[in-house]
Design an enzyme around this catalytic site. Sequence first.
Site, PDB file in Angstrom:
ATOM      1  CE  LYS A  24      -4.082  -2.005   0.174  1.00  0.00           C
ATOM      2  NZ  LYS A  24      -5.082  -1.835  -0.908  1.00  0.00           N
ATOM      3  NE  ARG A  25       3.008   1.205  -4.942  1.00  0.00           N
ATOM      4  CZ  ARG A  25       2.799  -0.095  -5.232  1.00  0.00           C
ATOM      5  NH1 ARG A  25       2.836  -1.021  -4.275  1.00  0.00           N
ATOM      6  NH2 ARG A  25       2.582  -0.461  -6.480  1.00  0.00           N
ATOM      7  CG  LEU A  63      -4.793  10.236   5.468  1.00  0.00           C
ATOM      8  CD1 LEU A  63      -4.666  10.053   6.974  1.00  0.00           C
ATOM      9  CD2 LEU A  63      -5.762  11.386   5.168  1.00  0.00           C
ATOM     10  CD  GLU A 111       1.351  16.548   7.104  1.00  0.00           C
ATOM     11  OE1 GLU A 111       1.012  17.573   7.696  1.00  0.00           O
ATOM     12  OE2 GLU A 111       0.569  15.593   6.894  1.00  0.00           O
ATOM     13  CD  GLU A 131      -1.383  16.699   1.994  1.00  0.00           C
ATOM     14  OE1 GLU A 131      -0.804  16.940   0.911  1.00  0.00           O
ATOM     15  OE2 GLU A 131      -0.815  16.213   2.980  1.00  0.00           O
ATOM     16  NE  ARG A 134      -5.094  12.112  -3.425  1.00  0.00           N
ATOM     17  CZ  ARG A 134      -4.836  11.900  -4.716  1.00  0.00           C
ATOM     18  NH1 ARG A 134      -5.708  12.249  -5.633  1.00  0.00           N
ATOM     19  NH2 ARG A 134      -3.717  11.322  -5.100  1.00  0.00           N
ATOM     20  N   GLY A 139      -2.413  17.884   7.890  1.00  0.00           N
ATOM     21  CA  GLY A 139      -2.898  17.747   9.271  1.00  0.00           C
ATOM     22  C   GLY A 139      -1.882  17.096  10.184  1.00  0.00           C
TER      23      GLY A 139
HETATM   24  C1  1HE Z   1      -2.957   3.839  -1.100  1.00  0.00           C
HETATM   25  C2  1HE Z   1      -2.371   5.102  -0.991  1.00  0.00           C
HETATM   26  C3  1HE Z   1      -2.875   5.992   0.013  1.00  0.00           C
HETATM   27  C4  1HE Z   1      -1.359   4.053  -2.572  1.00  0.00           C
HETATM   28  N1  1HE Z   1      -3.897   5.546   0.783  1.00  0.00           N
HETATM   29  N2  1HE Z   1      -3.968   3.464  -0.310  1.00  0.00           N
HETATM   30  N3  1HE Z   1      -1.697  10.554  -0.634  1.00  0.00           N
HETATM   31  C5  1HE Z   1      -1.891  10.607  -1.954  1.00  0.00           C
HETATM   32  O1  1HE Z   1      -2.761  11.253  -2.464  1.00  0.00           O
HETATM   33  C6  1HE Z   1      -0.963   9.742  -2.776  1.00  0.00           C
HETATM   34  C7  1HE Z   1      -1.741   8.596  -3.359  1.00  0.00           C
HETATM   35  N4  1HE Z   1      -0.872   7.584  -3.952  1.00  0.00           N
HETATM   36  C8  1HE Z   1      -0.278   7.741  -5.173  1.00  0.00           C
HETATM   37  O2  1HE Z   1      -0.328   8.793  -5.792  1.00  0.00           O
HETATM   38  C9  1HE Z   1       0.440   6.551  -5.727  1.00  0.00           C
HETATM   39  O3  1HE Z   1      -0.051   5.391  -5.083  1.00  0.00           O
HETATM   40  C10 1HE Z   1       1.989   6.576  -5.536  1.00  0.00           C
HETATM   41  C11 1HE Z   1       2.594   7.677  -6.441  1.00  0.00           C
HETATM   42  C12 1HE Z   1       2.402   6.844  -4.091  1.00  0.00           C
HETATM   43  C13 1HE Z   1       2.579   5.203  -5.935  1.00  0.00           C
HETATM   44  O4  1HE Z   1       2.116   4.837  -7.230  1.00  0.00           O
HETATM   45  P1  1HE Z   1       2.175   3.303  -7.692  1.00  0.00           P
HETATM   46  O5  1HE Z   1       1.749   3.253  -9.124  1.00  0.00           O
HETATM   47  O6  1HE Z   1       3.517   2.736  -7.344  1.00  0.00           O
HETATM   48  O7  1HE Z   1       1.136   2.503  -6.752  1.00  0.00           O
HETATM   49  P2  1HE Z   1      -0.471   2.417  -6.867  1.00  0.00           P
HETATM   50  O8  1HE Z   1      -0.838   1.396  -7.897  1.00  0.00           O
HETATM   51  O9  1HE Z   1      -1.077   3.754  -7.024  1.00  0.00           O
HETATM   52  O10 1HE Z   1      -0.880   1.912  -5.408  1.00  0.00           O
HETATM   53  C14 1HE Z   1      -0.621   0.585  -4.968  1.00  0.00           C
HETATM   54  C15 1HE Z   1      -1.628   0.255  -3.902  1.00  0.00           C
HETATM   55  O11 1HE Z   1      -1.440   1.138  -2.793  1.00  0.00           O
HETATM   56  C16 1HE Z   1      -3.063   0.469  -4.363  1.00  0.00           C
HETATM   57  O12 1HE Z   1      -3.872  -0.436  -3.676  1.00  0.00           O
HETATM   58  P3  1HE Z   1      -4.367  -1.819  -4.387  1.00  0.00           P
HETATM   59  O13 1HE Z   1      -5.159  -2.524  -3.355  1.00  0.00           O
HETATM   60  O14 1HE Z   1      -5.189  -1.365  -5.596  1.00  0.00           O
HETATM   61  O15 1HE Z   1      -3.108  -2.542  -4.806  1.00  0.00           O
HETATM   62  C17 1HE Z   1      -3.368   1.875  -3.858  1.00  0.00           C
HETATM   63  O16 1HE Z   1      -4.752   2.095  -3.659  1.00  0.00           O
HETATM   64  C18 1HE Z   1      -2.644   1.866  -2.535  1.00  0.00           C
HETATM   65  N5  1HE Z   1      -2.316   3.217  -2.099  1.00  0.00           N
HETATM   66  N6  1HE Z   1      -1.380   5.208  -1.905  1.00  0.00           N
HETATM   67  C19 1HE Z   1      -4.421   4.325   0.610  1.00  0.00           C
HETATM   68  N7  1HE Z   1      -2.355   7.196   0.233  1.00  0.00           N
HETATM   69  C20 1HE Z   1      -2.265  13.996   8.236  1.00  0.00           C
HETATM   70  S1  1HE Z   1      -3.037  14.492   6.853  1.00  0.00           S
HETATM   71  C21 1HE Z   1      -2.109  13.909   5.514  1.00  0.00           C
HETATM   72  C22 1HE Z   1      -2.919  14.064   4.269  1.00  0.00           C
HETATM   73  C23 1HE Z   1      -2.354  13.277   3.136  1.00  0.00           C
HETATM   74  O17 1HE Z   1      -1.376  12.563   3.246  1.00  0.00           O
HETATM   75  S2  1HE Z   1      -3.175  13.462   1.657  1.00  0.00           S
HETATM   76  C24 1HE Z   1      -2.177  12.646   0.478  1.00  0.00           C
HETATM   77  C25 1HE Z   1      -2.544  11.194   0.335  1.00  0.00           C
END
Ligand code: 1HE
Length: 257
Positions: A24-25, A63, A111, A131, A134, A139
């Site tokens: 889940k990265r 997150l 963070e 964020e 999204r 946070g």
């Molecule tokens: C996740 C998450 C996640 C991956 N929560 N499940 N963060 C983001 O908006 C970043 C979201 N993630 C991405 O943009 C990409 O996943 C990555 C660039 C990090 C990596 O890409 P990739 O192609 O290597 O992986 P993938 O195919 O996108 O993800 C693999 C799996 O990890 C997949 O699940 P699966 O069951 O389909 O295999 C994804 O759903 C899962 N996954 N990232 C949940 N973030 C205190 S407040 C903080 C606020 C924030 O951090 S907002 C930013 C959130």
Amino acid sequence: MTSSDLQTEIRGAVAIVRLTRGAKRNALSDGLVAAIRDAFQNLPADVRAAVIDGEGEHFCAGLDLSELKERDAGAGLHHSRMWHAALEQVQHGPVPVVAALHGAVVGGGLELAASCHIRVADETTFYALPEGSRGIFVGGGGSVRIPRLIGVARMTDMMLTGRVYNAQDGERAGFAQYLVPKGEALAKAIALAERIAQNAPLTNYALMHALPRIADQPADHGFLTESLMAAIAQSAPEAKQRVQNFLEGRAAKVSKG
Ligand code: 1HE
């Protein structure tokens, strides 16, 4: 609370704390955030420095968005404060922490990295704050810590426009203090942690606890805090011994490196 998504390995005086949720990265679920808090709160007493890294192709995707339910304001406040409490244990816990970065260092992953004392990034690293796109806000302390690394203007740009910094630009902007070839961040971070572990504990304490607070104080207060910290540090028997070692030719000189 503990989590199978975090492992701590002790190598001599260095603890290596690894996010092990690569599938889940290394997305930060509430359980994983609590496990980070517990890991840093409960480091063995003889650990003098720590490294944090992430399993797989990415350091941390931030997150866990699958847990982002509709929360009322009160629940959202407590959730954010839970992150603050955990990352406080990283920044102001018992020992300096070196982050070994690669791949995505995004959102809450950035963070987390920002709460560490030193960041080592390999060439695959990229930094983003999704964020904005999204529909949420940082946070996990990001609005306090990230501007101290890169400035308010760059953070505003990242969140307004979705700008992503690559490893080279990120190092120039101030995200990381070290940039290393692909796959070498962990080894470099461990080497730095081993070096940090040899410092006098009071020096490390001063750098973790006094320096950032001095930087936030008005200059007049900062000068006094500096004098107090300097007086305490130099009074330790270990400091006197280290100075004596130098004067008697038994300690390394500063070299050009
Ligand atoms: C996740 C998450 C996640 C991956 N929560 N499940 N963060 C983001 O908006 C970043 C979201 N993630 C991405 O943009 C990409 O996943 C990555 C660039 C990090 C990596 O890409 P990739 O192609 O290597 O992986 P993938 O195919 O996108 O993800 C693999 C799996 O990890 C997949 O699940 P699966 O069951 O389909 O295999 C994804 O759903 C899962 N996954 N990232 C949940 N973030 C205190 S407040 C903080 C606020 C924030 O951090 S907002 C930013 C959130």
